[in-house]
Design a protein around this motif. Structure first.
Motif, PDB file in Angstrom:
ATOM      1  N   ARG A 133      -8.515 -30.983 -44.781  1.00  0.00           N
ATOM      2  CA  ARG A 133      -9.456 -29.847 -45.424  1.00  0.00           C
ATOM      3  C   ARG A 133      -8.761 -28.692 -46.082  1.00  0.00           C
ATOM      4  N   ALA A 134      -7.922 -28.261 -45.028  1.00  0.00           N
ATOM      5  CA  ALA A 134      -7.365 -26.874 -45.361  1.00  0.00           C
ATOM      6  C   ALA A 134      -6.152 -27.203 -46.527  1.00  0.00           C
ATOM      7  N   THR A 135      -5.650 -28.533 -46.375  1.00  0.00           N
ATOM      8  CA  THR A 135      -4.357 -28.712 -47.390  1.00  0.00           C
ATOM      9  C   THR A 135      -5.249 -28.787 -48.796  1.00  0.00           C
ATOM     10  N   ASP A 136      -6.267 -29.458 -48.772  1.00  0.00           N
ATOM     11  CA  ASP A 136      -6.984 -29.738 -50.045  1.00  0.00           C
ATOM     12  C   ASP A 136      -7.463 -28.454 -50.677  1.00  0.00           C
ATOM     13  N   GLY A 137      -7.901 -27.452 -49.710  1.00  0.00           N
ATOM     14  CA  GLY A 137      -8.100 -26.250 -50.368  1.00  0.00           C
ATOM     15  C   GLY A 137      -7.135 -25.591 -50.945  1.00  0.00           C
ATOM     16  N   TYR A 138      -6.004 -25.422 -50.175  1.00  0.00           N
ATOM     17  CA  TYR A 138      -4.758 -24.753 -50.597  1.00  0.00           C
ATOM     18  C   TYR A 138      -4.145 -25.526 -51.880  1.00  0.00           C
ATOM     19  N   GLU A 139      -3.934 -26.732 -52.001  1.00  0.00           N
ATOM     20  CA  GLU A 139      -3.160 -27.274 -53.167  1.00  0.00           C
ATOM     21  C   GLU A 139      -4.208 -27.395 -54.120  1.00  0.00           C
ATOM     22  N   GLY A 140      -5.592 -27.426 -53.833  1.00  0.00           N
ATOM     23  CA  GLY A 140      -6.646 -27.114 -55.047  1.00  0.00           C
ATOM     24  C   GLY A 140      -6.553 -25.921 -55.775  1.00  0.00           C
ATOM     25  N   THR A 179       4.376 -20.761 -42.566  1.00  0.00           N
ATOM     26  CA  THR A 179       3.043 -20.964 -42.777  1.00  0.00           C
ATOM     27  C   THR A 179       2.691 -20.310 -44.340  1.00  0.00           C
ATOM     28  N   PRO A 180       2.323 -21.070 -45.100  1.00  0.00           N
ATOM     29  CA  PRO A 180       1.813 -20.478 -46.218  1.00  0.00           C
ATOM     30  C   PRO A 180       0.496 -19.463 -46.280  1.00  0.00           C
ATOM     31  N   ILE A 181       0.369 -18.716 -47.285  1.00  0.00           N
ATOM     32  CA  ILE A 181      -1.086 -17.781 -47.271  1.00  0.00           C
ATOM     33  C   ILE A 181      -2.102 -18.693 -47.559  1.00  0.00           C
ATOM     34  N   ILE A 182      -2.639 -19.339 -46.854  1.00  0.00           N
ATOM     35  CA  ILE A 182      -3.508 -20.463 -47.022  1.00  0.00           C
ATOM     36  C   ILE A 182      -4.870 -19.711 -47.341  1.00  0.00           C
ATOM     37  N   ALA A 183      -5.336 -18.912 -46.628  1.00  0.00           N
ATOM     38  CA  ALA A 183      -6.648 -18.044 -46.807  1.00  0.00           C
ATOM     39  C   ALA A 183      -6.455 -17.422 -48.322  1.00  0.00           C
ATOM     40  N   GLY A 184      -5.441 -16.787 -48.314  1.00  0.00           N
ATOM     41  CA  GLY A 184      -5.198 -16.184 -49.489  1.00  0.00           C
ATOM     42  C   GLY A 184      -5.141 -16.912 -50.808  1.00  0.00           C
ATOM     43  N   ALA A 185      -4.486 -18.083 -50.719  1.00  0.00           N
ATOM     44  CA  ALA A 185      -4.724 -19.042 -52.088  1.00  0.00           C
ATOM     45  C   ALA A 185      -5.935 -19.548 -52.033  1.00  0.00           C
ATOM     46  N   ILE A 186      -6.909 -19.965 -51.100  1.00  0.00           N
ATOM     47  CA  ILE A 186      -8.042 -20.304 -51.372  1.00  0.00           C
ATOM     48  C   ILE A 186      -9.030 -19.301 -52.039  1.00  0.00           C
ATOM     49  N   GLY A 187      -8.641 -17.887 -51.602  1.00  0.00           N
ATOM     50  CA  GLY A 187      -9.680 -16.761 -52.038  1.00  0.00           C
ATOM     51  C   GLY A 187      -9.034 -16.742 -53.468  1.00  0.00           C
ATOM     52  N   LEU A 188      -7.925 -16.724 -53.948  1.00  0.00           N
ATOM     53  CA  LEU A 188      -7.488 -16.568 -55.342  1.00  0.00           C
ATOM     54  C   LEU A 188      -8.165 -17.933 -56.103  1.00  0.00           C
ATOM     55  N   GLY A 189      -8.151 -19.030 -55.704  1.00  0.00           N
ATOM     56  CA  GLY A 189      -8.887 -20.075 -56.387  1.00  0.00           C
ATOM     57  C   GLY A 189     -10.444 -19.761 -56.443  1.00  0.00           C
ATOM     58  N   ALA A 190     -10.890 -19.123 -55.608  1.00  0.00           N
ATOM     59  CA  ALA A 190     -12.449 -18.785 -55.857  1.00  0.00           C
ATOM     60  C   ALA A 190     -12.445 -17.599 -56.877  1.00  0.00           C
ATOM     61  N   ALA A 191     -11.582 -16.681 -56.753  1.00  0.00           N
ATOM     62  CA  ALA A 191     -11.653 -15.484 -57.837  1.00  0.00           C
ATOM     63  C   ALA A 191     -11.336 -16.014 -59.246  1.00  0.00           C
TER      64      ALA A 191
END
Length: 409
Positions: A62-69, A275-287
């Protein structure tokens, strides 16, 4: 959606500062975050916090899907041709430093030229200064017109066949100047140079199409576009990125590690060590989802209106000097200014007492301050949640500040 409805989506705006309703006019430094972005970060940490790529368990997937999404959302947002051209970084500064350290060191040598302008943010000056020192290249500056704009004739006379890199901001964080990047890119390419664009003040406020611009690299930050801090993007053309060496080494970016030699993953992961910026990327996607729901064209239109309104209201204040283009259609949604005999920090302090947040200082643009013949300035910057009433409050605060310092002195 009107601006009052938009404001309700930003919880931080619903507060008082020093007994006054908050007026936030510092979005060029960092924007506020809508509830949907805050919730996306909470959902990750509360529901599927895990590392990405390596794990095969459910949370890791799920985390990978969120990050790459999120990477795919960025690709669409800037119209890159492939997610391989989208590299997650800590922000614009890291992105530009990556280009300078990787592409620059491999392609710039003694006698070559790097071209920038006097209006650049320090993050788009210092990496090129260091590269020039290391390689023996010459750092050249395109001169500014009197109103803080660029002349394409000056660009043509500054960029030569010896130029290897041209790096210019799309929008000035001080002057608000909107630079003709597409035309500058054409001039750079005609001379065999690559074009690097600092898009920190552009991506949050207008549609960006890197294929239409034809730039070779484009850098921007999430925290200026309703996203989290600590996440940014480097776009690079695939043919260039494939030839570049990574500058950070370790986990995540490797393919095979031997005792003496190692090989790298394919793009974009070879530039995302650790380890990449996982939460940040997911937050950027939401933005990005949030901004696209509002519409980048609508955001740009709203900010041009606010800039025009602010220029009209503020120009009536005696002793107020405004910097940058006079035509609001030539500038982004910010106004940088000085009030006679009042230091910008004093001005910002008085305004803060009125609940008005602006920026004061050199704005990480000391060469530009020298060009303006000042040590510092005040800056009010607008975003999709600002209103005419915010500007009215600012003008009233400026008048009050002027009267206060007139009484003092």
């Amino acid at each position: 959606m009107n601006v009052q409805e938009i404001r309700k989506l930003f919880p931080i705006l619903d507060q008082e500062v020093n007994g006054h309703p908050l007026v936030y006019l510092d979005s060029a430094a960092t924007s506020q975050k809508p509830l949907s972005v805050i919730q996306a970060l909470g959902d990750y940490y509360n529901g599927y916090n895990s590392n990405v790529h390596r794990g095969v368990h459910t949370l890791g997937t799920r985390a990978t899907d969120g990050y790459e999404g999120a990477r795919e959302k960025v690709r669409k947002f800037i119209n890159a041709s492939s997610t391989q051209e989208v590299i997650f970084t800590r922000g614009t500064t890291t992105s530009i430093n990556t280009v300078a350290a990787s592409y620059g060191r491999a392609n710039v040598g003694e006698g070559d030229e790097i071209v920038i302008t006097h209006m650049e943010h320090h993050s788009n000056i210092i990496p090129w200064q260091q590269l020039a020192k290391e390689t023996g290249a010459t750092l050249k500056y395109v001169p500014l017109q009197e109103d803080g704009t660029l002349s394409l004739e000056d660009v043509r006379s500054t960029v030569t066949p010896q130029t290897k890199i041209v790096s210019i901001m799309m929008v000035s964080n001080v002057l608000g100047t909107m630079n003709p990047i597409k035309e500058i890119t054409r001039i750079a390419h005609e001379n065999g140079a690559v074009m690097v664009v600092d898009g920190a003040q552009a991506a949050p406020h207008m549609k960006v199409d890197v294929q239409s611009l034809d730039c070779d690299f484009f850098a921007f930050s999430g925290h200026k576009m309703a996203g989290p801090t600590g996440i940014g993007v480097l776009f690079g053309k695939k043919n260039l990125l494939e030839k570049m060496e990574p500058i950070e080494f370790g986990g995540e970016m490797i393919d095979f590690v031997g005792l003496q030699e190692s090989t790298w993953k394919e793009l974009p992961w070879k530039f995302e060590g650790g380890t990449p910026i996982i939460a940040g990327a997911i937050g950027l996607g939401a933005a990005i989802d949030f901004l696209e729901d509002i519409g980048l064209d609508e955001i740009e239109k709203h900010e041009h209106h606010l800039a025009a309104y602010a220029l009209d209201r503020m120009s009536s204040i005696n002793g107020l000097t405004i910097y940058g283009p006079e035509d609001p259609q030539q500038r982004a949604g910010l106004v940088t200014f000085n009030l006679d005999d009042v230091h910008p920090h004093d001005l910002a302090t008085v305004l803060d007492a009125e609940g008005i947040a602006i920026r004061a200082g050199h704005h990480c643009a000391q060469p530009l301050m020298k060009w303006l013949n000042v040590s510092s300035t005040a800056r009010a910057s607008f975003y999709l949640y600002n209103t005419e009433e915010d500007i009215d409050r600012l003008v009233a605060g400026l008048v009050k500040t002027k009267e206060y310092f007139s009484d003092v002195f």
